[in-house]
Scaffold this motif. Structure first.
Motif, PDB file in Angstrom:
ATOM      1  N   ASP A   9       0.832  -1.210   0.000  1.00  0.00           N
ATOM      2  CA  ASP A   9       0.000   0.000   0.000  1.00  0.00           C
ATOM      3  C   ASP A   9       0.864   1.257   0.000  1.00  0.00           C
ATOM      4  OD1 ASP A   9      -2.261  -1.586   0.034  1.00  0.00           O
ATOM      5  OD2 ASP A   9      -2.646  -1.317   2.181  1.00  0.00           O
ATOM      6  N   TRP A  10       1.979   1.225   0.749  1.00  0.00           N
ATOM      7  CA  TRP A  10       2.883   2.378   0.803  1.00  0.00           C
ATOM      8  C   TRP A  10       3.511   2.619  -0.572  1.00  0.00           C
ATOM      9  CZ3 TRP A  10       8.024   3.383  -0.060  1.00  0.00           C
ATOM     10  CH2 TRP A  10       8.501   4.618   0.388  1.00  0.00           C
ATOM     11  N   ILE A  11       3.899   1.551  -1.259  1.00  0.00           N
ATOM     12  CA  ILE A  11       4.480   1.688  -2.599  1.00  0.00           C
ATOM     13  C   ILE A  11       3.469   2.327  -3.547  1.00  0.00           C
ATOM     14  CG2 ILE A  11       5.263   0.384  -4.629  1.00  0.00           C
ATOM     15  CD1 ILE A  11       6.606  -1.565  -2.606  1.00  0.00           C
ATOM     16  N   ALA A  52       0.983   4.303  -2.736  1.00  0.00           N
ATOM     17  CA  ALA A  52       0.718   5.688  -2.331  1.00  0.00           C
ATOM     18  C   ALA A  52       1.919   6.610  -2.535  1.00  0.00           C
ATOM     19  CB  ALA A  52       0.284   5.727  -0.869  1.00  0.00           C
ATOM     20  N   ASN A  53       3.129   6.048  -2.584  1.00  0.00           N
ATOM     21  CA  ASN A  53       4.361   6.841  -2.701  1.00  0.00           C
ATOM     22  C   ASN A  53       5.257   6.311  -3.826  1.00  0.00           C
ATOM     23  OD1 ASN A  53       4.130   8.483  -0.049  1.00  0.00           O
ATOM     24  ND2 ASN A  53       3.818   6.370   0.582  1.00  0.00           N
ATOM     25  N   PRO A  54       4.800   6.336  -5.070  1.00  0.00           N
ATOM     26  CA  PRO A  54       5.567   5.699  -6.148  1.00  0.00           C
ATOM     27  C   PRO A  54       6.946   6.325  -6.388  1.00  0.00           C
ATOM     28  CG  PRO A  54       3.730   6.953  -7.050  1.00  0.00           C
ATOM     29  CD  PRO A  54       3.573   6.951  -5.557  1.00  0.00           C
ATOM     30  N   VAL A  55       7.091   7.625  -6.151  1.00  0.00           N
ATOM     31  CA  VAL A  55       8.393   8.270  -6.378  1.00  0.00           C
ATOM     32  C   VAL A  55       9.383   7.830  -5.292  1.00  0.00           C
ATOM     33  CG1 VAL A  55       9.601  10.471  -6.537  1.00  0.00           C
ATOM     34  CG2 VAL A  55       7.344  10.210  -7.576  1.00  0.00           C
ATOM     35  N   GLU A  56       8.968   7.903  -4.028  1.00  0.00           N
ATOM     36  CA  GLU A  56       9.837   7.462  -2.930  1.00  0.00           C
ATOM     37  C   GLU A  56      10.122   5.973  -2.997  1.00  0.00           C
ATOM     38  OE1 GLU A  56       9.325   8.953   1.184  1.00  0.00           O
ATOM     39  OE2 GLU A  56       7.614  10.023   0.310  1.00  0.00           O
ATOM     40  N   ALA A  57       9.170   5.199  -3.506  1.00  0.00           N
ATOM     41  CA  ALA A  57       9.330   3.749  -3.569  1.00  0.00           C
ATOM     42  C   ALA A  57      10.513   3.347  -4.441  1.00  0.00           C
ATOM     43  CB  ALA A  57       8.050   3.107  -4.098  1.00  0.00           C
ATOM     44  N   ARG A  58      10.833   4.174  -5.439  1.00  0.00           N
ATOM     45  CA  ARG A  58      11.963   3.860  -6.317  1.00  0.00           C
ATOM     46  C   ARG A  58      13.296   3.885  -5.571  1.00  0.00           C
ATOM     47  NH1 ARG A  58      11.267   7.576 -11.390  1.00  0.00           N
ATOM     48  NH2 ARG A  58      10.344   8.958  -9.866  1.00  0.00           N
ATOM     49  N   LEU A  59      13.331   4.486  -4.387  1.00  0.00           N
ATOM     50  CA  LEU A  59      14.563   4.498  -3.591  1.00  0.00           C
ATOM     51  C   LEU A  59      14.813   3.152  -2.925  1.00  0.00           C
ATOM     52  CD1 LEU A  59      14.199   8.021  -1.941  1.00  0.00           C
ATOM     53  CD2 LEU A  59      15.573   7.381  -3.939  1.00  0.00           C
ATOM     54  N   GLY A  60      13.812   2.263  -2.942  1.00  0.00           N
ATOM     55  CA  GLY A  60      14.015   0.895  -2.490  1.00  0.00           C
ATOM     56  C   GLY A  60      13.742   0.622  -1.035  1.00  0.00           C
ATOM     57  N   ARG A  61      12.904   1.411  -0.374  1.00  0.00           N
ATOM     58  CA  ARG A  61      12.589   1.131   1.027  1.00  0.00           C
ATOM     59  C   ARG A  61      12.013  -0.275   1.176  1.00  0.00           C
ATOM     60  NH1 ARG A  61       8.436   4.500   4.975  1.00  0.00           N
ATOM     61  NH2 ARG A  61       8.800   3.245   6.834  1.00  0.00           N
ATOM     62  N   PHE A  62      11.099  -0.638   0.293  1.00  0.00           N
ATOM     63  CA  PHE A  62      10.535  -1.990   0.277  1.00  0.00           C
ATOM     64  C   PHE A  62      10.739  -2.548  -1.124  1.00  0.00           C
ATOM     65  CE2 PHE A  62       7.681   0.479   3.174  1.00  0.00           C
ATOM     66  CZ  PHE A  62       8.186  -0.035   4.351  1.00  0.00           C
ATOM     67  N   ALA A  63      11.312  -3.741  -1.213  1.00  0.00           N
ATOM     68  CA  ALA A  63      11.585  -4.350  -2.513  1.00  0.00           C
ATOM     69  C   ALA A  63      11.293  -5.836  -2.453  1.00  0.00           C
ATOM     70  CB  ALA A  63      13.048  -4.122  -2.897  1.00  0.00           C
ATOM     71  N   SER A  64      11.152  -6.431  -3.610  1.00  0.00           N
ATOM     72  CA  SER A  64      10.956  -7.876  -3.703  1.00  0.00           C
ATOM     73  C   SER A  64      12.286  -8.584  -3.491  1.00  0.00           C
ATOM     74  CB  SER A  64      10.385  -8.250  -5.067  1.00  0.00           C
ATOM     75  OG  SER A  64       9.063  -7.792  -5.189  1.00  0.00           O
ATOM     76  N   ASP A  65      12.224  -9.893  -3.268  1.00  0.00           N
ATOM     77  CA  ASP A  65      13.435 -10.697  -3.169  1.00  0.00           C
ATOM     78  C   ASP A  65      14.069 -10.813  -4.547  1.00  0.00           C
ATOM     79  OD1 ASP A  65      12.900 -11.135  -0.500  1.00  0.00           O
ATOM     80  OD2 ASP A  65      11.995 -13.092  -0.821  1.00  0.00           O
ATOM     81  N   THR A  66      15.389 -11.018  -4.568  1.00  0.00           N
ATOM     82  CA  THR A  66      16.044 -11.295  -5.837  1.00  0.00           C
ATOM     83  C   THR A  66      15.648 -12.696  -6.255  1.00  0.00           C
ATOM     84  OG1 THR A  66      18.012 -12.087  -4.695  1.00  0.00           O
ATOM     85  CG2 THR A  66      18.033  -9.803  -5.421  1.00  0.00           C
ATOM     86  N   GLN A  67      15.505 -12.922  -7.530  1.00  0.00           N
ATOM     87  CA  GLN A  67      15.109 -14.230  -8.041  1.00  0.00           C
ATOM     88  C   GLN A  67      16.324 -14.914  -8.646  1.00  0.00           C
ATOM     89  OE1 GLN A  67      11.961 -15.471  -7.676  1.00  0.00           O
ATOM     90  NE2 GLN A  67      11.587 -13.616  -6.499  1.00  0.00           N
ATOM     91  N   PRO A  68      16.771 -16.039  -8.059  1.00  0.00           N
ATOM     92  CA  PRO A  68      17.906 -16.756  -8.645  1.00  0.00           C
ATOM     93  C   PRO A  68      17.565 -17.221 -10.056  1.00  0.00           C
ATOM     94  CG  PRO A  68      17.306 -17.689  -6.514  1.00  0.00           C
ATOM     95  CD  PRO A  68      16.270 -16.674  -6.866  1.00  0.00           C
ATOM     96  N   LYS A  69      18.525 -17.162 -10.953  1.00  0.00           N
ATOM     97  CA  LYS A  69      18.278 -17.539 -12.339  1.00  0.00           C
ATOM     98  C   LYS A  69      17.866 -18.996 -12.468  1.00  0.00           C
ATOM     99  CE  LYS A  69      21.174 -14.036 -14.355  1.00  0.00           C
ATOM    100  NZ  LYS A  69      22.324 -13.727 -15.175  1.00  0.00           N
ATOM    101  N   SER A  70      18.356 -19.852 -11.579  1.00  0.00           N
ATOM    102  CA  SER A  70      18.038 -21.276 -11.685  1.00  0.00           C
ATOM    103  C   SER A  70      16.582 -21.584 -11.353  1.00  0.00           C
ATOM    104  CB  SER A  70      18.948 -22.094 -10.767  1.00  0.00           C
ATOM    105  OG  SER A  70      18.738 -21.701  -9.430  1.00  0.00           O
ATOM    106  N   THR A  71      15.904 -20.717 -10.603  1.00  0.00           N
ATOM    107  CA  THR A  71      14.518 -20.984 -10.238  1.00  0.00           C
ATOM    108  C   THR A  71      13.520 -20.216 -11.082  1.00  0.00           C
ATOM    109  OG1 THR A  71      14.507 -19.271  -8.545  1.00  0.00           O
ATOM    110  CG2 THR A  71      15.122 -21.494  -7.843  1.00  0.00           C
ATOM    111  N   GLN A  72      14.009 -19.307 -11.924  1.00  0.00           N
ATOM    112  CA  GLN A  72      13.084 -18.565 -12.775  1.00  0.00           C
ATOM    113  C   GLN A  72      12.611 -19.493 -13.889  1.00  0.00           C
ATOM    114  OE1 GLN A  72      15.209 -15.180 -14.147  1.00  0.00           O
ATOM    115  NE2 GLN A  72      14.662 -13.927 -12.370  1.00  0.00           N
ATOM    116  N   ARG A  73      11.336 -19.436 -14.170  1.00  0.00           N
ATOM    117  CA  ARG A  73      10.779 -20.259 -15.238  1.00  0.00           C
ATOM    118  C   ARG A  73      10.856 -19.506 -16.556  1.00  0.00           C
ATOM    119  NH1 ARG A  73       5.522 -23.164 -12.576  1.00  0.00           N
ATOM    120  NH2 ARG A  73       6.661 -24.055 -10.847  1.00  0.00           N
ATOM    121  N   ALA A  74      11.247 -20.207 -17.560  1.00  0.00           N
ATOM    122  CA  ALA A  74      11.306 -19.601 -18.884  1.00  0.00           C
ATOM    123  C   ALA A  74       9.902 -19.499 -19.447  1.00  0.00           C
ATOM    124  CB  ALA A  74      12.188 -20.442 -19.810  1.00  0.00           C
TER     125      ALA A  74
END
Length: 92
Positions: A63-65, A67-89
């Motif tokens: 919800d914060w992201i 409501a605050n799309p400009v501030e969100a780009r600074l990375g206060r809250f982010a998703s986990d990195t996805q390892p290449k081996s687990t990403q589905r093609a």
């Protein structure tokens, strides 16, 4: 000399989702099974933690992201990195 356990790789944030999209928090380090702390956004207790250790509900962070799309780009809250081996093609 006793062998030491393997160290976990650093807990690095991935991409910041677009406003309205869901965060991918699948890593167990987002969950503190020992202590609930007040969410920094709604003050209700939560076992969830951001990548920086900030106590926050995943839904509050999303919800914060939104409501605050400009501030969100600074990375206060982010998703986990996805390892290449687990990403589905994706196939067309």
């Amino acid at each position: 000399m006793t062998p030491r356990g393997k160290k976990k790789p650093p807990f690095e944030p991935g991409l910041v989702p677009a406003p309205g999209a869901c965060l991918e928090w699948r890593d167990s380090q987002h969950f503190d099974r020992w202590q609930d702390r007040p969410c920094t956004l709604c003050d209700q207790p939560t076992p969830m933690r951001s990548h920086s250790g900030e106590p926050v509900h995943k839904s509050c962070a999303e919800d914060w992201i939104a409501a605050n799309p400009v501030e969100a780009r600074l990375g206060r809250f982010a998703s986990d990195t996805q390892p290449k081996s687990t990403q589905r093609a994706t196939r067309a």
